[in-house]
Design an enzyme around this catalytic site. Structure first.
Site, PDB file in Angstrom:
ATOM      1  CG  ASP A   1      -1.780   1.147   1.323  1.00 14.47           C
ATOM      2  OD1 ASP A   1      -2.412   1.443   0.298  1.00 14.47           O
ATOM      3  OD2 ASP A   1      -1.835   1.792   2.382  1.00 14.47           O
TER       4      ASP A   1
ATOM      5  CG  ASP B   1      -1.690   2.453   7.189  1.00 12.51           C
ATOM      6  OD1 ASP B   1      -2.600   1.631   6.962  1.00 12.51           O
ATOM      7  OD2 ASP B   1      -1.877   3.683   7.197  1.00 12.51           O
TER       8      ASP B   1
ATOM      9  CG  ASP C   1      -3.956  -0.861   4.419  1.00 10.15           C
ATOM     10  OD1 ASP C   1      -3.965  -0.983   5.654  1.00 10.15           O
ATOM     11  OD2 ASP C   1      -2.961  -0.536   3.768  1.00 10.15           O
TER      12      ASP C   1
END
Lengths: 720, 234
Positions: free
Chosen positions: A387, A586, A590
């Site tokens: 991400d 993180d 997500d």
């Protein structure tokens, strides 16, 4: 506090064959007989009758079986032939007299295990030993009564002795594995020295509340989160932050539970309940992970469970087959060798020992494994998807460019910062830091008002000053130079956040802000790629912003503009090609995507582990550890595979040899005990894995932490 | 028979070395509150346990020697007689080992000493601790059994000798003679405690060293002399 799910000695999961004992006044549960002995030998106090009793039994058993072996050696060497032949029945009788108590003493625990399993309708490896040894003993007893020529009391007792000693040595080896994990499970049972008006009392950590004073001596682990109120020292916070370095602490410094106080006594005021610390959460998480079984382990357990009846059948068949050609006693011996040599102890030990060593190794550096299966999956994966925000970037904005229509860059920044220093917003912080880095005197601004979601306004030198988005400017109706407006739009299209600054009824400048890529991102991605992993960037951000981060981090493959659903769909698609996919995020924004990947890896957030969805949690700023984690996972998987190969291969070869009658039962028992010990030793090699080496120096990332705007000065400032 | 008497004597001399380490254990076993008879029984049990371990090691080493030397399983007389080459080599190795062990009694070859006593001693010593003070009649016996396995250069030297005897029975007898030789000093230790002055103990250790050195030289000679004689004749 004791946990009944983990063995007190080796910290492996307790299976159904738990043994319970009272040692030093505490109820302890052990996974096997060997651990039971080894724990009592190691920690039993001399006044404890039970620990001594166990050793006495072993000693007496050894005394009896050594005597039996000695006489048997003399028998085999032919010391009682010729004139002494009439002594033979008496020697046999003597052996019987020795063997009966030896069998009761040494075989008791195995018989008990078999009985307990049998009551629950299961067959386990101890049943093999009981059946084999029992058969040898009963046959020999009949031989003594009928004045036969051969007795096999020596085989029966030596098999028991070798298995007992083998289990003890194996358990002693496993304790070394547990040594790593012990401090990680200690948080709840740890005691704190609470200072209450001059009196010091030792209390369990769970009874420590906020604002209590706790004294920590040098060398002790700090039991609670808090602030130093007295004393100076250095601490090692590796378990929490992953970095093993000394951090100086003096009055007023915050300290984290779980870090080790290195050199001076500290008095700490607790800032919360003892059980609410991240340290306590880590311990609970490690404990939960150790209790769970990995898929490989479940397969191995099933194989072990199925193999016992098969081996019993093989032993019986071997005996029946050989009985056609050889005297019954020889055939019986061959059957016994099969039973003894096929004991599948090593197979059952192969996976859990390596996994728990791996979990312990990672946890000591602050990396938490929440599911033991994840280590094996990570070792197999070929794809790591990242991400963007908060993972490869710091998640904090900084000023990367200033567009103005004639006003000087310094003036723009001084005015903007004079206003924005009253703002709590991340953008406001970025602007004041940028001004501070350039050493500007801020323009004194009064009458400041925050306009939520739009910006901020105030008065300086009798003129209104405004900072905010384009919508705010058009709402105010302030004039914008067409060139500035055009630049602003193109910056926004490129994925920058744009803030307009205006004073005197005119918009004077546009500030471009961007998230900064972590300094270690590039080296980490390179290190991962050198390990044969395909690295991919999946971002919900605009294409330009994503591309900038991808370039900075050295990632070729980037997908942008993905909603969380689109990310999950992308992962599903990639899974078809790569089989196992890992997603690094993180952990905050997500969570669902991490939970959906085969391996969810959270970096950087993890404030509340209980709500964490990722299976692997790296410490804050722990991105640089990822290649090392992959190395550990691969080493663990390799160890499990070699263990299983050794255990299965060994069993297959040895059973074949035993069925052909080429293996003496005593030798078989010795080699069998050796096989478990080899599995333990092979797993212990994991202890010697090197510590993670920061690919980007940790000091650099620490400096970046304290002054993020350092990087802005190195970036080009686009002045109009 | 004379040979075994010699081993007994060597064991007796060597037991002054034992007094240093195992003697401490014997003292710690101490007196039984149930009277003198019980104390004697305690120490006899302890020594019986020790002797059993020694005999077992001797029998095992002898069998190993036999397996190496004579596949037919015949036992040979120890001094003189016809020795095949494998047995001669075994005698040379055992002799060298004994000489090495003897030298460290004189303070030489310290590295060898560490090698000999470092292996596994910590685990055993820990397990012994809780047995010393344990109640129960069988505790001294169990203690003796474990004590026999404690790494000790003296025992190693005699096990090497037993192996060179190349037979289960002679191996067993070798270690039995040695073990019985250590009985008097160890029983005495149990009875009278730390009566020997350190200077005397030092002399005892040198005496033990000399005995083992002598035995080692004889064993080595058994290995080398026939070869030398063979060469001289050839």
């Amino acid at each position: 506090m004791t946990d009944d799910r983990l063995c007190r000695h080796c910290l492996l999961t307790i299976g159904p064959r738990a043994m319970r004992r009272t040692v030093n006044g505490e109820n302890c549960a052990f996974c096997c007989y060997g651990c039971c002995i080894a724990f009592q030998v190691r920690s039993g106090k001399s006044e404890e009758w039970e620990a001594a009793w166990l050793l006495i039994r072993l000693g007496v058993g050894g005394f009896l079986s050594m005597n039996i072996m000695l006489f048997s050696l003399l028998l085999y060497a032919g010391a009682f032939t010729g004139v002494d032949a009439r002594l033979l029945p008496w020697v046999h009788l003597l052996l019987w007299i020795f063997a009966t108590p030896a069998l009761v003493i040494l075989g008791g625990p195995f018989l008990r295990e078999t009985w307990l399993d049998g009551v629950q309708g299961r067959l386990r490896s101890s049943a093999l030993i009981v059946v084999g040894v029992g058969a040898a003993y009963i046959y020999s007893a009949f031989a003594v009564i009928e004045r036969g020529t051969h007795v096999y009391f020596d085989t029966a007792t030596m098999v028991l002795m070798l298995f007992t000693v083998g289990r003890y040595l194996e358990a002693a080896g496993r304790a070394r594995a547990a040594r790593d994990l012990e401090p990680l499970l200690a948080a709840e049972s740890e005691c704190a020295t609470v200072v209450n008006g001059g009196a010091e009392t030792r209390r369990p950590v769970r009874e420590v509340d906020a604002r209590m004073l706790v004294r920590v001596r040098p060398g002790e682990r700090i039991p609670v989160d808090g602030v130093v109120t007295e004393g100076e020292s250095h601490t090692d916070e590796a378990v929490i932050t992953g970095e093993s370095r000394q951090v100086a602490k003096s009055v007023g410094s915050p300290v984290i539970a779980g870090s080790i106080n290195l050199d001076g006594p500290l008095l700490i005021q607790s800032s919360g309940a003892g059980t609410a610390t991240r340290w306590a959460q880590i311990c609970r998480s490690v404990r939960d992970a150790l209790v769970r079984r990995s898929p490989t382990q479940r397969i191995a357990d099933r194989v072990v469970g199925a193999s016992v009846p098969v081996v019993l059948a093989l032993g019986g068949l071997t005996m029946l087959y050989w009985a056609q050609w050889l005297p019954l006693e020889r055939a019986l011996l061959f059957g016994l060798a099969v039973l003894v040599v096929a004991c599948p102890c090593a197979v059952g030990l192969a996976a859990p020992l390596a996994t728990s060593l791996g979990i312990g190794r990672l946890a000591r550096c602050g990396c938490l494994v929440r599911d033991p299966g994840v280590l094996e999956a990570l070792a197999r994966t070929r794809l790591l998807a990242f991400d963007k925000t908060g993972t490869l970037t710091s998640g904090r904005a900084h000023v990367v460019g200033i567009e103005s229509d004639g006003a000087g860059t310094d003036e723009v920044l001084a005015r903007a910062a004079g206003l924005e220093r009253y703002s709590e917003h991340g953008f406001g912080h970025a602007i004041t830091t940028a001004a501070a880095v350039r050493g500007l005197d801020l323009v004194v601004t009064g009458d400041v008002r925050i306009l939520p979601g739009r910006g901020i306004r105030g008065n300086a030198d009798g003129k209104a000053v405004v900072a905010g988005n384009g919508a705010l400017m058009s709402e105010l109706g302030w004039s914008v130079a067409p060139a500035l407006s055009e630049h602003g739009r193109s910056l926004e299209a490129d994925g920058y956040s744009v803030i307009y600054i205006g004073w005197g009824e005119q918009v004077r400048a546009a500030l471009a802000l961007d998230d900064s890529v972590l300094p270690e991102a590039r080296s980490t991605v390179e290190a991962l790629r050198s390990r044969g992993l395909h690295v991919l960037l999946l971002s919900g951000d605009l294409a330009h912003a994503t591309q900038r981060v991808a370039v900075a981090a050295g990632i070729q493959d980037a997908q942008s503009g993905l909603s969380p659903e689109a990310k999950r769909a992308a992962l599903r698609q990639l899974r078809q090609r790569y089989n196992v996919v890992a997603m690094v995020g993180d952990g905050l924004n997500d969570g669902p995507v991490l939970a959906d990947a085969d391996i969810g890896i959270a970096v950087g957030s993890a404030t509340d582990l209980a709500r964490e969805t990722a299976a692997l949690v790296l410490p804050r700023d722990g991105l640089w550890m990822l290649p090392w984690v992959v190395d550990v996972a691969r080493a663990v998987r390799m160890t499990i595979l070699t263990n299983l190969m050794w255990a299965f291969g060994y069993n297959c070869i040895a059973v074949t040899l035993a069925m052909l009658g080429w293996l003496q039962p005593v030798l078989a028992a010795a080699v069998m005990a050796g096989s478990s010990i080899i599995v333990v030793l092979n797993s212990l090699r994991l202890e010697r894995l090197p510590d993670p080496i920061p690919s980007a120096a940790p000091d650099q990332s620490a400096a970046f932490e304290s002054a993020p705007a350092m990087h802005t000065s190195s970036l080009p400032i686009i002045a109009g | 028979m004379a040979y075994y008497l010699m081993l007994f004597a060597a064991g007796f001399a060597g037991s002054f070395h034992c007094v240093g380490m195992c003697g401490g254990f014997a003292c710690a076993l101490g007196h039984d509150p149930h009277g003198h008879g019980a104390t004697v029984l305690r120490h006899l049990l302890y020594n019986a346990g020790r002797l059993t371990t020694y005999c077992f090691l001797g029998g095992l080493a002898g069998t190993l020697g036999q397996v190496i030397c004579t596949p037919q399983g015949m036992t040979v007389s120890l001094v003189g007689g016809s020795l095949d080459s494998a047995q001669r080599i075994l005698a040379i190795v055992a002799g060298l080992l004994m000489i090495g062990m003897a030298l460290q009694f004189f303070g030489l070859l310290q590295g060898f000493h560490r090698l000999a006593s470092g292996f596994g001693s910590s685990t055993l010593a820990i397990s012994l601790r809780s047995l010393l003070t344990a109640r129960g009649r069988a505790a001294p016996l169990a203690f003796g059994v474990f004590n026999g396995f404690l790494p000790c250069p003296l025992v190693y030297a005699f096990v090497a000798q037993a192996a060179s005897a190349a037979g289960a029975l002679p191996g067993f007898l070798t270690m039995a003679s040695f073990g019985l030789g250590t009985f008097p000093a160890m029983l005495m230790m149990g009875g009278v405690g730390q009566v020997l002055a350190p200077a005397w103990r030092q002399r005892g250790v040198w005496l033990a060293g000399s005995c083992i050195l002598l035995l080692g030289l004889i064993t080595l000679g058994r290995g080398i002399l026939p070869i030398a004689a063979h060469i001289a004749h050839g």
